[in-house]
Design a protein around this motif. Structure first.
Motif, PDB file in Angstrom:
ATOM      1  N   TRP A  35       1.086  -1.755   0.550  1.00  0.00           N
ATOM      2  CA  TRP A  35      -0.373  -0.230  -0.089  1.00  0.00           C
ATOM      3  C   TRP A  35       1.291   1.342  -0.067  1.00  0.00           C
ATOM      4  O   TRP A  35       0.700   1.925  -0.638  1.00  0.00           O
ATOM      5  N   LEU A  36       2.130   0.918   0.500  1.00  0.00           N
ATOM      6  CA  LEU A  36       3.010   2.103   1.257  1.00  0.00           C
ATOM      7  C   LEU A  36       3.459   2.921  -0.703  1.00  0.00           C
ATOM      8  O   LEU A  36       3.940   4.028  -1.058  1.00  0.00           O
ATOM      9  N   LEU A  37       4.121   1.664  -1.416  1.00  0.00           N
ATOM     10  CA  LEU A  37       3.984   1.939  -2.380  1.00  0.00           C
ATOM     11  C   LEU A  37       3.187   2.485  -3.337  1.00  0.00           C
ATOM     12  O   LEU A  37       3.555   3.465  -4.773  1.00  0.00           O
ATOM     13  N   VAL A  38       1.977   2.067  -3.090  1.00  0.00           N
ATOM     14  CA  VAL A  38       1.050   2.590  -4.717  1.00  0.00           C
ATOM     15  C   VAL A  38       0.969   4.068  -3.785  1.00  0.00           C
ATOM     16  O   VAL A  38       0.704   4.735  -5.109  1.00  0.00           O
ATOM     17  N   MET A  39       0.701   3.982  -2.246  1.00  0.00           N
ATOM     18  CA  MET A  39       0.530   5.858  -2.121  1.00  0.00           C
ATOM     19  C   MET A  39       1.468   6.469  -3.263  1.00  0.00           C
ATOM     20  O   MET A  39       1.824   7.652  -3.234  1.00  0.00           O
ATOM     21  N   LEU A  40       2.819   5.533  -2.505  1.00  0.00           N
ATOM     22  CA  LEU A  40       4.087   7.044  -3.599  1.00  0.00           C
ATOM     23  C   LEU A  40       4.570   7.453  -4.713  1.00  0.00           C
ATOM     24  O   LEU A  40       3.901   8.184  -4.930  1.00  0.00           O
ATOM     25  N   LEU A  41       3.352   5.794  -5.333  1.00  0.00           N
ATOM     26  CA  LEU A  41       2.962   6.215  -6.741  1.00  0.00           C
ATOM     27  C   LEU A  41       2.351   7.096  -7.084  1.00  0.00           C
ATOM     28  O   LEU A  41       1.879   8.121  -7.995  1.00  0.00           O
ATOM     29  N   VAL A  42       1.103   7.259  -6.320  1.00  0.00           N
ATOM     30  CA  VAL A  42      -0.205   7.689  -5.840  1.00  0.00           C
ATOM     31  C   VAL A  42       0.517   9.626  -6.257  1.00  0.00           C
ATOM     32  O   VAL A  42       0.078  10.401  -6.931  1.00  0.00           O
ATOM     33  N   LEU A  43       1.643   9.902  -4.802  1.00  0.00           N
ATOM     34  CA  LEU A  43       1.633  10.974  -4.998  1.00  0.00           C
ATOM     35  C   LEU A  43       3.386  11.641  -5.870  1.00  0.00           C
ATOM     36  O   LEU A  43       3.099  12.663  -5.722  1.00  0.00           O
ATOM     37  N   VAL A  44       3.271  10.692  -6.638  1.00  0.00           N
ATOM     38  CA  VAL A  44       4.576  11.047  -7.392  1.00  0.00           C
ATOM     39  C   VAL A  44       3.976  11.846  -8.042  1.00  0.00           C
ATOM     40  O   VAL A  44       4.224  12.660  -9.210  1.00  0.00           O
ATOM     41  N   VAL A  45       2.351  11.281  -9.279  1.00  0.00           N
ATOM     42  CA  VAL A  45       1.657  11.702 -10.074  1.00  0.00           C
ATOM     43  C   VAL A  45       1.167  12.799  -9.437  1.00  0.00           C
ATOM     44  O   VAL A  45       1.420  13.868 -10.341  1.00  0.00           O
ATOM     45  N   SER A  46       0.734  13.712  -8.754  1.00  0.00           N
ATOM     46  CA  SER A  46      -0.122  14.651  -7.897  1.00  0.00           C
ATOM     47  C   SER A  46       0.797  15.407  -7.748  1.00  0.00           C
ATOM     48  O   SER A  46       0.585  16.384  -8.296  1.00  0.00           O
ATOM     49  N   VAL A  47       2.249  14.903  -7.328  1.00  0.00           N
ATOM     50  CA  VAL A  47       3.503  16.654  -6.945  1.00  0.00           C
ATOM     51  C   VAL A  47       3.765  16.657  -8.512  1.00  0.00           C
ATOM     52  O   VAL A  47       4.286  17.873  -8.787  1.00  0.00           O
ATOM     53  N   LEU A 189       2.193   9.779  13.528  1.00  0.00           N
ATOM     54  CA  LEU A 189       1.862   9.504  12.185  1.00  0.00           C
ATOM     55  C   LEU A 189       0.908  10.038  10.675  1.00  0.00           C
ATOM     56  O   LEU A 189       0.790  10.224  10.063  1.00  0.00           O
ATOM     57  N   GLN A 190      -0.685  10.147  11.612  1.00  0.00           N
ATOM     58  CA  GLN A 190      -1.915  10.435  10.892  1.00  0.00           C
ATOM     59  C   GLN A 190      -1.306  12.186  10.607  1.00  0.00           C
ATOM     60  O   GLN A 190      -1.844  12.529   8.948  1.00  0.00           O
ATOM     61  N   GLN A 191      -1.095  12.704  11.272  1.00  0.00           N
ATOM     62  CA  GLN A 191      -0.473  14.291  11.174  1.00  0.00           C
ATOM     63  C   GLN A 191       0.784  14.537  10.177  1.00  0.00           C
ATOM     64  O   GLN A 191       0.701  15.631   9.051  1.00  0.00           O
ATOM     65  N   THR A 192       1.492  13.253  10.031  1.00  0.00           N
ATOM     66  CA  THR A 192       3.107  13.266   9.379  1.00  0.00           C
ATOM     67  C   THR A 192       2.773  12.849   7.806  1.00  0.00           C
ATOM     68  O   THR A 192       4.222  12.886   7.287  1.00  0.00           O
ATOM     69  N   LEU A 193       2.951  11.522   7.939  1.00  0.00           N
ATOM     70  CA  LEU A 193       3.405  11.018   6.813  1.00  0.00           C
ATOM     71  C   LEU A 193       3.265  10.903   5.700  1.00  0.00           C
ATOM     72  O   LEU A 193       4.110  11.151   4.726  1.00  0.00           O
ATOM     73  N   GLY A 194       2.283  11.585   5.170  1.00  0.00           N
ATOM     74  CA  GLY A 194       2.096  11.301   3.883  1.00  0.00           C
ATOM     75  C   GLY A 194       1.451  12.825   3.872  1.00  0.00           C
ATOM     76  O   GLY A 194       2.211  13.318   2.572  1.00  0.00           O
ATOM     77  N   GLN A 195       2.117  13.597   4.212  1.00  0.00           N
ATOM     78  CA  GLN A 195       2.438  14.921   4.348  1.00  0.00           C
ATOM     79  C   GLN A 195       3.776  15.284   4.010  1.00  0.00           C
ATOM     80  O   GLN A 195       4.466  16.265   3.732  1.00  0.00           O
ATOM     81  N   LEU A 196       4.940  14.741   4.911  1.00  0.00           N
ATOM     82  CA  LEU A 196       6.227  13.950   4.687  1.00  0.00           C
ATOM     83  C   LEU A 196       6.801  13.837   3.416  1.00  0.00           C
ATOM     84  O   LEU A 196       7.532  14.577   2.919  1.00  0.00           O
ATOM     85  N   ILE A 197       6.216  12.854   3.337  1.00  0.00           N
ATOM     86  CA  ILE A 197       6.250  12.576   1.663  1.00  0.00           C
ATOM     87  C   ILE A 197       6.372  13.609   1.105  1.00  0.00           C
ATOM     88  O   ILE A 197       6.980  13.480  -0.018  1.00  0.00           O
ATOM     89  N   ASN A 198       4.588  14.472   0.816  1.00  0.00           N
ATOM     90  CA  ASN A 198       4.999  14.692  -0.272  1.00  0.00           C
ATOM     91  C   ASN A 198       5.756  16.218  -0.603  1.00  0.00           C
ATOM     92  O   ASN A 198       5.666  16.218  -1.314  1.00  0.00           O
ATOM     93  N   SER A 199       5.656  16.452   0.807  1.00  0.00           N
ATOM     94  CA  SER A 199       6.682  17.694   1.332  1.00  0.00           C
ATOM     95  C   SER A 199       7.369  17.107  -0.015  1.00  0.00           C
ATOM     96  O   SER A 199       8.456  18.218  -0.566  1.00  0.00           O
ATOM     97  N   LEU A 201       8.658  14.893  -1.731  1.00  0.00           N
ATOM     98  CA  LEU A 201       8.606  14.915  -2.787  1.00  0.00           C
ATOM     99  C   LEU A 201       8.301  15.899  -4.083  1.00  0.00           C
ATOM    100  O   LEU A 201       8.794  16.565  -5.185  1.00  0.00           O
ATOM    101  N   THR A 202       8.001  16.901  -3.622  1.00  0.00           N
ATOM    102  CA  THR A 202       7.554  18.599  -4.074  1.00  0.00           C
ATOM    103  C   THR A 202       8.890  19.155  -4.283  1.00  0.00           C
ATOM    104  O   THR A 202       9.278  19.774  -4.813  1.00  0.00           O
ATOM    105  N   ILE A 203       9.697  18.516  -3.263  1.00  0.00           N
ATOM    106  CA  ILE A 203      11.285  19.612  -2.822  1.00  0.00           C
ATOM    107  C   ILE A 203      11.967  19.207  -4.023  1.00  0.00           C
ATOM    108  O   ILE A 203      12.399  19.644  -5.297  1.00  0.00           O
ATOM    109  N   VAL A 204      11.728  17.723  -4.382  1.00  0.00           N
ATOM    110  CA  VAL A 204      12.166  17.866  -5.422  1.00  0.00           C
ATOM    111  C   VAL A 204      12.178  17.771  -7.036  1.00  0.00           C
ATOM    112  O   VAL A 204      12.931  18.108  -7.891  1.00  0.00           O
TER     113      VAL A 204
END
Length: 640
Positions: A35-47, A189-199, A201-204
């Motif tokens: 599921w985390l891999l799917v979330m990462l792919l979704v976030l990559v496309v979103s970013v 974890l609820q407040q930081t995990l997704g936001q941290l990965i998104n941030s 990826l956004t920086i990159v």
């Protein structure tokens, strides 16, 4: 009970390992890697879509500005002719600026093209929002499952912890780790995990596009990154110990509140409300200071990062303006770059501002891992190699048993004892002599240091604890009830018991009469404190529970200490019937209750100094006689 006094309530201190605890926490997400891999792919496309937005919007700005410039120039000229005409007329600076833009002399703004670009931008941002929503759902699922497994692991761990661990920890401290710390970890974890990965990826992503548009401006934007990292590291290093202290202090405060609440009657009786309130105030003040320091220090992060971000914005705007003036960049590209500078500094600020949450969560995780890492009781032998008596009759032998809670304080030394089936063995002696410890060793709450304990010829260490304890019924001096009906409390150790069997056990324990006087009888609901029934009535319920379990060995640790004299006599008679064909161990301080025991063991300093019947021990005029005379003299003094 005998135990390592003075150790309860002291939280275990150890050095903080933020990096190690964080890595260990990440490994807890192993089962959710799919599921985390799917979330990462979704976030990559979103970013990726989010990063494209400013660039597309910059193209709309170029179309508007190009149309505005084009309608000001004579129709029929080419772009190059128009620029050459400006230079010829002395407007070389304007010509240089317009050289980096697309326009057609004589043509105004193409609103159709602008509209198409704007619709594209709307679609891009709408797609970004939907993908972010999907990634948030995946993140919540992964975190919830991970925390669920962590709670299960903690629950399983508690069942494997030896009694010695709970003796050294206050109940409030353990409860704080199991409840507050896991809750704080889940919320973090609820407040930081997704936001941290998104941030991240956004920086990159923003950096890639910035270098694509203008490597020079990208390098200018990167100038402030080391400063941001330095601020984050310095503030984080100072904040982390405060968060650790915050949650440790929370555990201490919870322990005090729990103890004062459960013992509030005694606190009032002995007039200790002021001392209790002062202790609460001291610990509450300590928690207030720890929370303030942690939040204040970590709170410095966001304004400091915003200041650095504004420096970045100013430098990009100045250098970008110069690049537009030289014709190297278009206005739309600079507009996009200004947005990218914000997009670049914002996730840096978000990551930095999340540092306090992350530090608090890792501090809680460290406390939970401390519980999970606690030394467990020795494992039971596997089913194939576990030994069991051919028939449980209740014959107990202790052969050269030695035990001590701490290495420097011997308690039981080279103790040997043989108890035949059906015998009632009374154990007496002064406080701290090792009476309850002897029973704890039989039940394997503690393991013997040397020697062996045999049950029907089988070493109890070779038996599974479950099978060993299934044949032993126990009634403690401190009665224990859980939230539920009286019938459920009596049937706690015998889940398949019928209502008739429950009532029969209550009658045998002389509890039936008072139970039927309650509004709902056996269906009366009690809370975990047993509110609504007296201490003596609670003890009668626990004695009925022992009756119903029908054990081979019965252990009574001052089981009648909280009942009146008449009820005590009735219970003694019932115990005689219950123990008629069972081995019984009776720990007693009131010697009048064990006159009829088959064997009385007198313990002093962990050794059996005398054994025999009541009459024989009185005639011997030894330790037992001294105890008996002391109690008799005390009783006479009370009457006088």
């Amino acid at each position: 009970m005998s135990g390592p006094g003075g150790m309860a309530g002291a939280p275990h201190q150890r050095s903080m390992d933020f990096a190690g605890s964080a890595k260990r926490l990440i490994r807890r997400f192993g089962p959710e890697r799919g599921w985390l891999l799917v979330m990462l792919l979704v976030l990559v496309v979103s970013v990726g879509l989010s990063v494209l937005g400013p660039k597309i919007l910059g193209h709309a700005t170029d179309l508007v500005f190009g149309g505005f410039i084009g309608q000001k120039l004579p129709d029929g000229l080419t772009r190059e002719q128009a620029l050459e005409g400006l230079r010829t007329s002395g407007d070389g600076g304007v010509a240089d600026m317009l050289s980096g833009m697309e326009f057609t002399p004589g043509q105004g703004i193409d609103f159709g093209a602008v509209g198409t670009v704007l619709l594209t931008v709307v679609a891009v941002y709408a797609g970004t929002g939907l993908l972010m929503l999907w990634s948030g759902r995946i993140s919540a699922r992964a975190i919830t499952n991970t925390v669920f497994r962590l709670r299960e692991d903690v629950e399983a761990k508690l069942s494997r912890l030896p009694l010695s661990y709970l003796d050294k920890q206050s109940r409030g401290e353990v409860l704080s780790k199991v409840t507050n710390d896991i809750d704080n970890l889940g919320q973090t974890l609820q407040q930081t995990l997704g936001q941290l990965i998104n941030s991240l990826l956004t920086i990159v992503g923003v950096l890639v596009v910035m270098f694509w548009i203008s490597p020079l401006l990208a390098l200018v934007a990167l100038v402030t990154v080391p400063l941001s990292a330095l601020v984050a590291m310095r503030v984080g290093k100072r904040a982390q110990p405060q968060f650790v202290k915050q949650w440790k202090t929370t555990g201490k405060l919870n322990a005090h509140v729990e103890e004062m609440y459960t013992g509030h009657a005694l606190v009032k009786v002995f007039g200790r409300q002021r001392e209790s309130a002062e202790t609460f105030k001291e610990q509450n003040d300590a928690l207030h200071k720890a929370v303030f320091k942690a939040q204040f220090i970590s709170g410095i992060m966001q304004p400091a990062m915003m200041f650095v971000g504004n420096l970045n914005y100013v430098m990009v705007a100045v250098v970008g303006g110069l690049r537009v003036a030289s014709g190297t960049l278009s206005i739309g590209d600079v507009q996009a770059f200004v947005q990218y500078s914000r997009q670049f500094s914002q996730p840096l600020t978000q990551v930095a501002s999340m540092a306090n949450l992350i530090q608090s969560g890792v501090a809680s995780a460290e406390r939970v891992f401390e519980l999970l890492d606690a030394e467990e009781q020795s494992p039971d032998p596997d089913t194939a190699h576990a030994e069991r008596p051919t028939e449980l009759t209740g014959r107990v032998e202790l052969k050269n048993v030695s035990f001590r809670y701490t290495d420097d304080k011997p308690l039981i030394d080279d103790l040997s004892l043989s108890v035949e089936p059906g015998q009632t063995v009374a154990i007496v002696g002064p406080t701290g002599a090792g009476k309850t410890t002897l029973v704890n060793l039989l039940l394997r709450f503690y393991e013997v240091r040397e020697g062996r304990i045999l049950l029907d010829g089988v070493d109890v260490a070779a038996m599974s604890r479950e099978e060993l304890r299934s044949g032993i019924g126990m009634v403690l001096q401190d009665s224990w009830l859980f939230g539920g009906t009286i019938a459920e409390n009596i049937a706690y150790g015998t889940q398949d018991a019928t209502r008739e069997q429950v009532e029969e056990a209550a009658r045998a324990a002389h509890a039936d009469r008072f139970i039927r006087t309650l509004p709902d009888g056996y269906d009366t609901v009690l809370d975990d404190e047993g509110t609504g029934v007296s201490e003596g009535e609670k003890q009668l319920i626990t004695i009925a529970r022992a009756f119903l379990s029908d054990p081979v060995i019965l252990v009574l640790d001052e089981a009648t200490s909280s009942v009146d004299t008449r009820t005590e006599v009735l219970i003694q008679r019932a115990m005689e019937r219950l123990a008629s064909e069972r081995t019984s161990f009776v720990i007693a301080h009131r010697l009048s209750t064990i006159r009829d025991a088959d064997v009385i063991l007198v313990m002093e300093n962990g050794s059996i100094v005398e054994q025999g019947t009541h009459d024989a021990l009185l005639e011997a005029k030894g330790a037992y006689a001294r105890l008996y005379k002391a109690q008799f003299a005390e009783a006479v003094a009370e009457v006088d």
